[in-house]
Design a protein around this motif. Sequence first.
Motif, PDB file in Angstrom:
ATOM      1  N   ILE A 137       0.842  -1.198   0.000  1.00  0.00           N
ATOM      2  CA  ILE A 137       0.000   0.000   0.000  1.00  0.00           C
ATOM      3  C   ILE A 137       0.877   1.249   0.000  1.00  0.00           C
ATOM      4  N   ALA A 138       1.930   1.243   0.794  1.00  0.00           N
ATOM      5  CA  ALA A 138       2.818   2.411   0.903  1.00  0.00           C
ATOM      6  C   ALA A 138       3.472   2.752  -0.429  1.00  0.00           C
ATOM      7  N   GLU A 139       3.873   1.719  -1.189  1.00  0.00           N
ATOM      8  CA  GLU A 139       4.560   1.949  -2.467  1.00  0.00           C
ATOM      9  C   GLU A 139       3.632   1.860  -3.669  1.00  0.00           C
ATOM     10  N   ALA A 140       2.394   1.418  -3.449  1.00  0.00           N
ATOM     11  CA  ALA A 140       1.413   1.226  -4.528  1.00  0.00           C
ATOM     12  C   ALA A 140       1.971   0.343  -5.640  1.00  0.00           C
ATOM     13  N   THR A 141       2.612  -0.769  -5.242  1.00  0.00           N
ATOM     14  CA  THR A 141       3.200  -1.692  -6.214  1.00  0.00           C
ATOM     15  C   THR A 141       2.932  -3.143  -5.822  1.00  0.00           C
ATOM     16  N   TRP A 142       2.932  -3.998  -6.833  1.00  0.00           N
ATOM     17  CA  TRP A 142       2.863  -5.441  -6.642  1.00  0.00           C
ATOM     18  C   TRP A 142       4.266  -6.005  -6.776  1.00  0.00           C
ATOM     19  N   ASN A 143       4.635  -6.935  -5.907  1.00  0.00           N
ATOM     20  CA  ASN A 143       5.933  -7.595  -5.982  1.00  0.00           C
ATOM     21  C   ASN A 143       5.737  -9.103  -5.875  1.00  0.00           C
ATOM     22  N   GLY A 144       6.502  -9.846  -6.673  1.00  0.00           N
ATOM     23  CA  GLY A 144       6.426 -11.300  -6.618  1.00  0.00           C
ATOM     24  C   GLY A 144       7.071 -11.820  -5.339  1.00  0.00           C
ATOM     25  N   ILE A 145       6.506 -12.897  -4.798  1.00  0.00           N
ATOM     26  CA  ILE A 145       7.089 -13.581  -3.648  1.00  0.00           C
ATOM     27  C   ILE A 145       7.298 -15.042  -4.033  1.00  0.00           C
ATOM     28  N   LYS A 146       7.784 -15.840  -3.111  1.00  0.00           N
ATOM     29  CA  LYS A 146       8.034 -17.257  -3.372  1.00  0.00           C
ATOM     30  C   LYS A 146       6.769 -17.908  -3.934  1.00  0.00           C
ATOM     31  N   PRO A 147       6.901 -18.706  -5.001  1.00  0.00           N
ATOM     32  CA  PRO A 147       5.723 -19.354  -5.588  1.00  0.00           C
ATOM     33  C   PRO A 147       5.003 -20.245  -4.579  1.00  0.00           C
ATOM     34  N   PHE A 148       3.695 -20.350  -4.751  1.00  0.00           N
ATOM     35  CA  PHE A 148       2.874 -21.226  -3.922  1.00  0.00           C
ATOM     36  C   PHE A 148       3.346 -22.666  -4.139  1.00  0.00           C
ATOM     37  N   PRO A 149       3.248 -23.543  -3.135  1.00  0.00           N
ATOM     38  CA  PRO A 149       3.773 -24.907  -3.253  1.00  0.00           C
ATOM     39  C   PRO A 149       3.153 -25.767  -4.358  1.00  0.00           C
ATOM     40  N   LEU A 150       1.983 -25.397  -4.884  1.00  0.00           N
ATOM     41  CA  LEU A 150       1.354 -26.190  -5.937  1.00  0.00           C
ATOM     42  C   LEU A 150       0.487 -25.297  -6.802  1.00  0.00           C
ATOM     43  N   PRO A 151       0.352 -25.652  -8.088  1.00  0.00           N
ATOM     44  CA  PRO A 151      -0.548 -24.882  -8.951  1.00  0.00           C
ATOM     45  C   PRO A 151      -2.000 -25.111  -8.525  1.00  0.00           C
TER      46      PRO A 151
END
Length: 114
Positions: free
Chosen positions: A11-25
């Motif tokens: 919210i502070a930066e108004a940006t989306w950032n990728g994080i570690k992928p979820f363990p399964l699709p």
Amino acid sequence: MNVDSTFVYSIAEATWNGIKPFPLPVRGLAAFVLDDRHILLAGGYKQDFTDEAFVYDTKTNSYFKTAPLPYRAMGSLVKAGSEIYCLDGEDKMKHRSDLVYRISWKELLKGRKY
């Protein structure tokens, strides 16, 4: 389409950032914040409806698997005190369930120190 890509919004930066992928699709999983560090992600659809559940730790950028949900579905999750409620959802193709289950955090987290 099932995906394992995950993102966090600042919210502070108004940006989306990728994080570690979820363990399964998966698609259609439910998520909610447990506290200032942990997020529960559960249910959804893989090749069929699933009861799998994970907690994402925002401090370590890691997931750990929890006990399964009480039923397999793309449903809703609500936290109330020390209880988690699994509400309705799609549990079979083109079928909506009216089931409601309650499970305690302690039971779901299988003795992990929380």
